[in-house]
Design an enzyme around this catalytic site. Structure first.
Site, mmCIF file in Angstrom:
data_model
loop_
_atom_site.group_PDB
_atom_site.id
_atom_site.type_symbol
_atom_site.label_atom_id
_atom_site.label_comp_id
_atom_site.label_asym_id
_atom_site.label_seq_id
_atom_site.Cartn_x
_atom_site.Cartn_y
_atom_site.Cartn_z
ATOM 1 N N ASN A 9 -1.658 -4.657 2.978
ATOM 2 C CA ASN A 9 -2.301 -5.383 4.075
ATOM 3 C C ASN A 9 -1.813 -6.828 3.988
ATOM 4 O O ASN A 9 -2.286 -7.591 3.152
ATOM 5 C CB ASN A 9 -3.825 -5.294 3.921
ATOM 6 C CG ASN A 9 -4.556 -6.172 4.919
ATOM 7 O OD1 ASN A 9 -3.964 -6.672 5.877
ATOM 8 N ND2 ASN A 9 -5.850 -6.353 4.702
ATOM 9 N N TRP A 10 -0.877 -7.144 4.839
ATOM 10 C CA TRP A 10 -0.288 -8.495 4.762
ATOM 11 C C TRP A 10 -1.258 -9.576 5.249
ATOM 12 O O TRP A 10 -1.018 -10.762 5.029
ATOM 13 C CB TRP A 10 0.989 -8.558 5.618
ATOM 14 C CG TRP A 10 2.152 -7.768 5.087
ATOM 15 C CD1 TRP A 10 2.184 -6.984 3.963
ATOM 16 C CD2 TRP A 10 3.464 -7.706 5.667
ATOM 17 N NE1 TRP A 10 3.437 -6.436 3.816
ATOM 18 C CE2 TRP A 10 4.241 -6.860 4.839
ATOM 19 C CE3 TRP A 10 4.064 -8.277 6.799
ATOM 20 C CZ2 TRP A 10 5.578 -6.575 5.117
ATOM 21 C CZ3 TRP A 10 5.392 -7.998 7.076
ATOM 22 C CH2 TRP A 10 6.143 -7.153 6.238
ATOM 23 N N LYS A 11 -2.299 -9.166 5.946
ATOM 24 C CA LYS A 11 -3.227 -10.124 6.564
ATOM 25 C C LYS A 11 -2.434 -11.099 7.445
ATOM 26 O O LYS A 11 -1.398 -10.715 7.989
ATOM 27 C CB LYS A 11 -4.064 -10.839 5.503
ATOM 28 C CG LYS A 11 -4.702 -9.834 4.540
ATOM 29 C CD LYS A 11 -5.787 -10.419 3.691
ATOM 30 C CE LYS A 11 -6.350 -9.325 2.791
ATOM 31 N NZ LYS A 11 -7.575 -9.717 2.105
ATOM 32 N N HIS A 95 -11.937 -3.838 8.590
ATOM 33 C CA HIS A 95 -11.728 -4.641 7.376
ATOM 34 C C HIS A 95 -12.865 -5.660 7.272
ATOM 35 O O HIS A 95 -13.338 -6.179 8.286
ATOM 36 C CB HIS A 95 -10.374 -5.351 7.438
ATOM 37 C CG HIS A 95 -10.016 -5.993 6.134
ATOM 38 N ND1 HIS A 95 -10.534 -7.211 5.752
ATOM 39 C CD2 HIS A 95 -9.246 -5.564 5.104
ATOM 40 C CE1 HIS A 95 -10.077 -7.502 4.540
ATOM 41 N NE2 HIS A 95 -9.298 -6.527 4.122
ATOM 42 N N GLU A 97 -12.930 -8.655 6.616
ATOM 43 C CA GLU A 97 -12.663 -9.941 7.274
ATOM 44 C C GLU A 97 -12.901 -9.832 8.778
ATOM 45 O O GLU A 97 -13.298 -10.814 9.421
ATOM 46 C CB GLU A 97 -11.228 -10.399 6.949
ATOM 47 C CG GLU A 97 -11.137 -10.852 5.490
ATOM 48 C CD GLU A 97 -9.788 -10.668 4.837
ATOM 49 O OE1 GLU A 97 -8.777 -10.483 5.537
ATOM 50 O OE2 GLU A 97 -9.740 -10.702 3.586
ATOM 51 N N GLU A 166 -13.611 -1.156 -0.168
ATOM 52 C CA GLU A 166 -13.226 -2.507 -0.590
ATOM 53 C C GLU A 166 -14.479 -3.343 -0.807
ATOM 54 O O GLU A 166 -15.044 -3.888 0.152
ATOM 55 C CB GLU A 166 -12.371 -3.170 0.498
ATOM 56 C CG GLU A 166 -11.064 -2.461 0.761
ATOM 57 C CD GLU A 166 -10.021 -3.425 1.316
ATOM 58 O OE1 GLU A 166 -8.953 -3.528 0.706
ATOM 59 O OE2 GLU A 166 -10.291 -4.089 2.335
ATOM 60 N N GLY A 172 -9.442 -10.612 -2.657
ATOM 61 C CA GLY A 172 -8.798 -11.916 -2.757
ATOM 62 C C GLY A 172 -9.402 -12.834 -3.802
ATOM 63 O O GLY A 172 -9.102 -14.022 -3.843
ATOM 64 N N SER A 210 -8.318 -6.882 -4.937
ATOM 65 C CA SER A 210 -7.604 -7.397 -6.120
ATOM 66 C C SER A 210 -6.926 -6.300 -6.935
ATOM 67 O O SER A 210 -6.809 -6.414 -8.154
ATOM 68 C CB SER A 210 -8.535 -8.243 -6.994
ATOM 69 O OG SER A 210 -9.016 -9.364 -6.251
ATOM 70 N N GLY A 231 -3.856 -6.267 -0.748
ATOM 71 C CA GLY A 231 -3.661 -7.499 0.002
ATOM 72 C C GLY A 231 -2.603 -8.363 -0.659
ATOM 73 O O GLY A 231 -1.407 -8.166 -0.495
ATOM 74 N N GLY A 232 -3.057 -9.332 -1.460
ATOM 75 C CA GLY A 232 -2.165 -10.320 -2.061
ATOM 76 C C GLY A 232 -0.926 -9.724 -2.726
ATOM 77 O O GLY A 232 0.198 -10.206 -2.513
HETATM 78 P P1 PGA Z 1 -6.622 -8.271 -2.019
HETATM 79 O O1 PGA Z 1 -7.000 -7.787 -0.532
HETATM 80 O O2 PGA Z 1 -5.777 -7.186 -2.633
HETATM 81 O O3 PGA Z 1 -5.874 -9.536 -1.814
HETATM 82 O O4 PGA Z 1 -7.907 -8.452 -2.750
HETATM 83 C C1 PGA Z 1 -7.309 -6.443 -0.274
HETATM 84 C C2 PGA Z 1 -7.682 -6.307 1.179
HETATM 85 O O5 PGA Z 1 -8.397 -7.171 1.709
HETATM 86 O O6 PGA Z 1 -7.286 -5.338 1.852
#
Ligand code: PGA
Length: 247
Positions: A9-11, A95, A97, A166, A172, A210, A231-232
């Site tokens: 997930n590049w966000k 998600h 967010e 999640e 994050g 994470s 994500g990251g």
């Molecule tokens: P993260 O994000 O791996 O940076 O914690 C995961 C996500 O929000 O899908």
């Protein structure tokens, strides 16, 4: 055994230049993966990344959101058929967010999952509790409520979705759920899916929050963890590839 899915997930990260470097590095290192792999990219880059992924089967294209509507006067929205035009295979829905910053309710998320299924895109339905919900002992109730809305709206099509657990407090933050904590919630979700469908054993439940190159193997070894939403660590090709090879 279920074939695992590792989805990046590049966000809201990337640029034409950075995406090209990242995707080329992933493709150069991916070989013949033992799991399904996808990258969920910002909408403006779907065409670019579709082009970069052309002619190979190892890495699929995903979107980060989808409109619940098929078409019409919904300024700023992107429809399922538009995503399909670029060969999008997966779409994240709900998600945390989106739930947090865009007010997406359980019902809206369920309708988005339906919109994806309607056009043959696999929705990756995200569920997860906040830190205060966990501390109040509400984790199971929260994730069950979030998933129930999607089951209610989509009925037997539920077998076509992917679920991603999640925990919001792990996204994050560098705080990962322990494998045991994650497995416990995955088992709750699995039993809810079993109650809804006789084919629930085939529904993939990903862990996200994470997940990184160092902790992926242990998380992915849990019986009900069928992949990861990253994500990251999905922005660094070597880390992303290490996670994929752990799956
Ligand atoms: P993260 O994000 O791996 O940076 O914690 C995961 C996500 O929000 O899908």
């Amino acid at each position: 055994m279920i074939r695992k899915l590792i989805a990046g997930n590049w966000k809201m990260n990337g640029s034409l230049e950075a995406n090209e470097v990242l995707v080329r590095a992933i493709l150069a290192g991916v070989g013949t993966p033992g799991c399904d792999i996808a990258v969920c990219v910002p909408a403006p880059y779907l065409a670019q990344v579709a082009g970069l992924l052309k002619g190979q089967q190892s890495v699929a294209l995903g979107a980060q959101d989808i409109s619940r509507h098929a078409q019409g006067a919904y300024t700023g929205e992107v429809s399922g058929s538009m995503l399909r035009d670029f060969g999008t295979r997966y779409a994240l829905v709900g998600h945390s967010e989106r739930r947090q910053y865009h007010g997406e309710t359980d019902e809206a998320v369920a309708l988005k999952a339906k919109a994806a299924l309607d056009v043959g895109i696999t929705p990756i339905v995200c569920v997860g509790e906040t830190l205060s919900e966990r501390e109040a002992g509400q984790t199971d109730d929260v994730v069950r409520r979030q998933l129930a809305a999607v089951i209610h709206e989509n009925g037997h099509c539920i077998t076509e979705i992917v679920v991603a657990y999640e925990p919001v407090w792990a996204i994050g933050t560098g705080k990962t759920a322990t494998p045991a904590q994650a497995q416990q919630v995955h088992a709750v979700l699995r039993s809810q899916l079993h109650a809804a469908s006789t084919a629930a054993a085939g529904i993939r439940i990903l862990y996200g929050g994470s997940m990184n190159a160092a902790n992926a193997a242990e998380l992915l070894a849990q019986p009900d963890i069928d992949g990861g939403l990253i994500g990251g660590a999905s922005l660094k090709a070597p880390d992303f590839l290490t996670i994929a090879s752990a799956a």
